[in-house]
Design a protein around this motif. Sequence first.
Motif, PDB file in Angstrom:
ATOM      1  N   LEU A 163      40.602  33.515  40.914  1.00 41.52           N
ATOM      2  CA  LEU A 163      40.545  34.971  40.719  1.00 41.52           C
ATOM      3  C   LEU A 163      40.094  35.312  39.307  1.00 41.52           C
ATOM      4  O   LEU A 163      39.158  36.095  39.105  1.00 41.52           O
ATOM      5  N   ALA A 164      40.743  34.705  38.312  1.00 41.07           N
ATOM      6  CA  ALA A 164      40.418  35.036  36.926  1.00 41.07           C
ATOM      7  C   ALA A 164      39.004  34.564  36.584  1.00 41.07           C
ATOM      8  O   ALA A 164      38.244  35.280  35.918  1.00 41.07           O
ATOM      9  N   TYR A 207      36.496  34.316  38.551  1.00 44.08           N
ATOM     10  CA  TYR A 207      35.552  35.257  39.179  1.00 44.08           C
ATOM     11  C   TYR A 207      35.442  36.533  38.349  1.00 44.08           C
ATOM     12  O   TYR A 207      34.342  37.031  38.101  1.00 44.08           O
ATOM     13  N   ALA A 208      36.579  37.032  37.882  1.00 48.28           N
ATOM     14  CA  ALA A 208      36.567  38.247  37.063  1.00 48.28           C
ATOM     15  C   ALA A 208      35.790  38.034  35.776  1.00 48.28           C
ATOM     16  O   ALA A 208      35.054  38.909  35.325  1.00 48.28           O
ATOM     17  N   LEU A 231      32.302  39.981  37.387  1.00 47.72           N
ATOM     18  CA  LEU A 231      32.573  41.412  37.409  1.00 47.72           C
ATOM     19  C   LEU A 231      32.222  42.024  36.065  1.00 47.72           C
ATOM     20  O   LEU A 231      32.350  41.389  35.029  1.00 47.72           O
ATOM     21  N   THR A 287      34.252  44.092  46.591  1.00 46.26           N
ATOM     22  CA  THR A 287      34.439  42.985  45.642  1.00 46.26           C
ATOM     23  C   THR A 287      35.245  41.836  46.253  1.00 46.26           C
ATOM     24  O   THR A 287      34.885  40.670  46.151  1.00 46.26           O
ATOM     25  N   TRP A 288      36.339  42.199  46.877  1.00 51.86           N
ATOM     26  CA  TRP A 288      37.239  41.220  47.458  1.00 51.86           C
ATOM     27  C   TRP A 288      36.540  40.386  48.530  1.00 51.86           C
ATOM     28  O   TRP A 288      36.657  39.161  48.563  1.00 51.86           O
ATOM     29  N   ARG A 348      33.278  39.934  48.858  1.00 51.82           N
ATOM     30  CA  ARG A 348      32.233  39.099  48.251  1.00 51.82           C
ATOM     31  C   ARG A 348      32.852  37.856  47.623  1.00 51.82           C
ATOM     32  O   ARG A 348      32.325  36.757  47.707  1.00 51.82           O
ATOM     33  N   PHE A 349      34.009  38.043  46.975  1.00 48.59           N
ATOM     34  CA  PHE A 349      34.711  36.919  46.349  1.00 48.59           C
ATOM     35  C   PHE A 349      35.130  35.892  47.394  1.00 48.59           C
ATOM     36  O   PHE A 349      34.833  34.698  47.293  1.00 48.59           O
TER      37      PHE A 349
END
Lengths: 305, 298
Positions: A121-122, A124-125, A129, A208-209, A211-212
Amino acid sequence: MSVLANERDVERRPPAGRGPRRRRVTDEHGRRVRGWELALRYLLLLAVLALTVGPFLWQLSTSLKGPTEDIFSSPPKFLPGDPTLHNYKRVADTIPVWDYAFNSLKVAGANVVTNCVGSALAGYALARLRYRGRRVATLVFILAMLVPVEGIIIAQFTTMRELGLNNTLIGVVLPGCVGAMNVLLMRNAFLNLPYEIEDAAFVDGANTWQRFLRIALPSVKGTLAVVAIFAFMGAWDDFLWPLIVLSDPSKFTLTIGLNYLHGTFANDERLVAAGTVIAVAPLIALFACLQRYFFRGVGEGAVKG
Amino acid sequence: MASSSSTARVRRQLPTSPWLFAAPGLLVVGVFILYPFVSTVVNAFTDRRTLIPGTFVGLANFRELLHDDMFWIGLRNSTLYVLGVVPALVLLPLLLALLVQKNIPGITFFRSAFYTPVVASIVVVGLIWVWLLDERGLVNSLLESIGVGRVGFLSDQWLLLLSAMAVTVWKGLGYYMIIYLAALANVPRELHEAASVDGAGAVRRFLTVTVPAVRSTMVLVAALSSVAAFKVFSEVYLMAGPDGGPAGEDTTLVMLVQRTGTGLTGRVGYASAISVVVFVVTVGLMLLVLRADRKEDA
């Protein structure tokens, strides 16, 4: 053993006059390796093998020797005369070794899950993003990676006490549950993905979610596997932090339990040996299964970085 | 948010969502790494104890360090550890990487096997070597059967430190071998071929082609291993015992941190002051290694 290596080489040497066979031995540049050189290589490889794996085998052998067998004999006896599993049963009678193993498994399992989820998660951010403060967030993880854990261990302990979590397995897991290095590894993996596929998904209305989860994550499985292996091994092998956090013997992990076993029963090497075999065998098995994945992942990371 | 844009380049997302992605990581790192780091530095200037909050005492802890014999013993041992371990860990894994680089039959097995000590827990490794180096252990029975006699690897202050260093090197070999393997894969083969054509033997090619080509990796390994060696804890703790061997003479700095800072009577402030010394020396070591690298470039 050099004889064996020579035989292998002879086997693979292409017969004179005919073209080179497919399975001849070549070096990394595609040139043939000469026989004597190959023999020397195998000789050295076997010597290093004895040095790196020998101590583990000696430990295994000690753990299988019965109570009447002299384990201090000189010259040493490498194979147990009458192999027995008696010592493994005695370890379990002396300390709750299976409970300790289960505690280690819980800690390592939790560490794998939190590290994979948190660093994906981090990462990816940080990589994908756009928002204000992204550089600061990246810097926070870089700084955290540079902090020497050994130096902050007392403050980690007091922090844990303030949270009321010392002497719990959750307290063992928390400080390393999202490793800064893993976050940066995942960030690099996401950075290497082409933007076009995500743009296409975006046009199709994916948020976003989605796509992730559906596009980015499946493309970085290799790095995720490396993070998972590192997280498991790191947690299973850790010594200093659980030693500081855990005080109640019923909550010990395997490494702390072993140290305890060693301190209490230092005079019976068979017992300690059996304990160490229990601690190391699952990891060697895990590593043997995943080693191809592992070496490839590490190699990729190093080459790209 | 309803900023449904028509262009694909603009990311459709709530303004908070990137932070939600990063939040778990930031929270963990902030609470358990960065906050303890800051509080270690702050605590170093207080007389905080485990159950007593403590007050500001200025440089008193550091002044006390100067007169603390145990601190100097720790500093000496941690420094010796760097000097003993780093050269071995820069050179030996490189030679090992060269040995396993060629794709000869069975090489994958050897590579994995050489990595086994890295995979094993330091506690397991420590206990194995305590048993091997015991007065009646395998190494001593081998030494006796070839007529050397028994050696007190674990009872002599200096031999104990040397044995612990050997164990650190033994456990680290495979790890640095992998780093070198990745670097060696990037060495252009033309260099080796040109050197071969010029009639350079294996040793000469190693010195004139391989070493210069992997020099930046050697610097990286030197930096990583010196920082790790200075912070050594587990090997010495396991082999010398919690009190650091005979008269505590084998105590390292991190062992001292652990010993003074934990327990109900732990001197958190004083242990933090030692930690600050560990930080400063670690950063110093990094800068020193990186500087040495740049000098050679000039």
